[in-house]
Design a protein around this motif. Structure first.
Motif, PDB file in Angstrom:
ATOM      1  N   GLN A 162       1.030  53.529 134.105  1.00  0.00           N
ATOM      2  CA  GLN A 162       2.214  52.399 133.584  1.00  0.00           C
ATOM      3  C   GLN A 162       2.936  53.505 132.420  1.00  0.00           C
ATOM      4  OE1 GLN A 162       1.234  48.121 132.492  1.00  0.00           O
ATOM      5  NE2 GLN A 162       0.775  48.947 130.645  1.00  0.00           N
ATOM      6  N   ILE A 163       4.027  53.274 131.882  1.00  0.00           N
ATOM      7  CA  ILE A 163       4.637  53.521 130.975  1.00  0.00           C
ATOM      8  C   ILE A 163       5.320  52.411 130.319  1.00  0.00           C
ATOM      9  CG2 ILE A 163       5.088  55.647 131.790  1.00  0.00           C
ATOM     10  CD1 ILE A 163       8.142  55.458 132.954  1.00  0.00           C
ATOM     11  N   TRP A 164       6.040  52.906 128.796  1.00  0.00           N
ATOM     12  CA  TRP A 164       6.503  51.835 128.845  1.00  0.00           C
ATOM     13  C   TRP A 164       8.194  52.082 128.264  1.00  0.00           C
ATOM     14  CZ3 TRP A 164       4.192  46.604 128.049  1.00  0.00           C
ATOM     15  CH2 TRP A 164       3.420  46.669 127.622  1.00  0.00           C
ATOM     16  N   LEU A 165       9.510  51.222 128.981  1.00  0.00           N
ATOM     17  CA  LEU A 165      10.774  51.352 128.953  1.00  0.00           C
ATOM     18  C   LEU A 165      11.679  49.988 128.141  1.00  0.00           C
ATOM     19  CD1 LEU A 165      11.394  52.100 133.083  1.00  0.00           C
ATOM     20  CD2 LEU A 165      12.331  54.141 130.514  1.00  0.00           C
ATOM     21  N   SER A 166      12.415  51.215 127.333  1.00  0.00           N
ATOM     22  CA  SER A 166      13.717  50.350 126.913  1.00  0.00           C
ATOM     23  C   SER A 166      15.193  51.166 127.359  1.00  0.00           C
ATOM     24  CB  SER A 166      13.232  50.486 125.517  1.00  0.00           C
ATOM     25  OG  SER A 166      13.461  51.499 124.851  1.00  0.00           O
TER      26      SER A 166
END
Length: 252
Positions: free
Chosen positions: A5-9
């Motif tokens: 799981q990655i966190w994207l903005s």
């Protein structure tokens, strides 16, 4: 085994491409552990032509980077002006004819396909001629054959023109290109054009220009004022222009 799981903005200017749930702050994305970051970004709707720097935990990485579990990813927009190798040359798809003519009016090299030749042929021409493909077709801009591409964000020609000029900062040389075929213009003596001019036009005007490629003749006719307004506004905002041939592409 649970997928990473990655966190994207995404930068605000890229929100037009992504689902509403991913437009505000950071959002969690599950990856398959083998796909590149470039693939992940495109799978979420953003063509890589529109993505600028890709940052992982604040460090810039290439699109080939394989994201790992817990990565904090920021996708920035392209820098403006966007650097290219040499003066920008463009290729426009069938839906951008008005934009093509306005770019040519400003002396910008803008090839245009007036019929739909298909995405593969457009992408191949972009690569062969090293032209930036301008389109509102996101799928077309994802084709790997492209030399370079750019999404045209607006439906309105005035906004389209400002978008392209601000993004690529092409040198402007108004009234030096044929708006019909993209060829270069030269001054032409009225006497040499006798057989190509209607009697009223020949009697009313003295200054003419002619395309060196297709032979189209131009003079400062009824539409000159509206075209000149486009030129003056563009030059005022995006740079000086070169001296124009006496005729200027006002009316064929």
């Amino acid at each position: 085994m649970e997928k990473p799981q990655i966190w994207l903005s995404f930068a605000p200017e890229l929100h037009v491409f992504v689902a509403a749930g991913k437009r505000s702050g950071r959002s969690a994305v599950r990856t398959d552990g083998v796909s590149t970051l470039g693939h992940v970004v495109e799978s979420l709707g953003v063509p890589l032509t529109e993505a600028g720097a890709l940052l992982v935990d604040g460090r810039q990485v290439p699109p080939s980077h394989i994201p790992a579990d817990g990565d904090e990813v920021s996708v920035l927009g392209v820098a403006r002006p966007q650097p290219l190798a040499g003066p920008p040359r463009f290729l426009l798809d069938v839906h951008l004819g008005t934009l093509a003519r306005r770019l040519r009016l400003l002396g910008v090299d803008a090839a245009y396909e007036s019929v739909d030749i298909g995405d593969p042929a457009l992408a191949t021409r972009s690569a062969a001629e090293q032209r930036v493909l301008l389109s509102r077709d996101r799928g077309l801009l994802r084709r790997r054959e492209l030399w370079a591409g750019a999404y045209v964000y607006s439906h309105r020609p005035p906004e389209q023109l400002r978008d392209v000029l601000s993004r690529f900062a092409p040198p402007l040389a108004p009234w030096t290109r044929c708006t019909a075929c993209n060829g270069t213009l030269r001054e032409a003596a009225k006497e040499s054009l006798h057989e190509r001019l209607e009697h009223g036009t020949e009697r009313a005007y003295d200054a003419f220009a002619q395309c060196t490629e297709c032979g189209q003749v131009y003079w400062r006719g009824a539409h000159h004022a509206s075209l000149n307004a486009i030129v003056e506004e563009s030059v005022r905002e995006f740079g000086p222009h070169a001296a124009r041939p006496a005729g200027g592409p006002s009316a064929p």
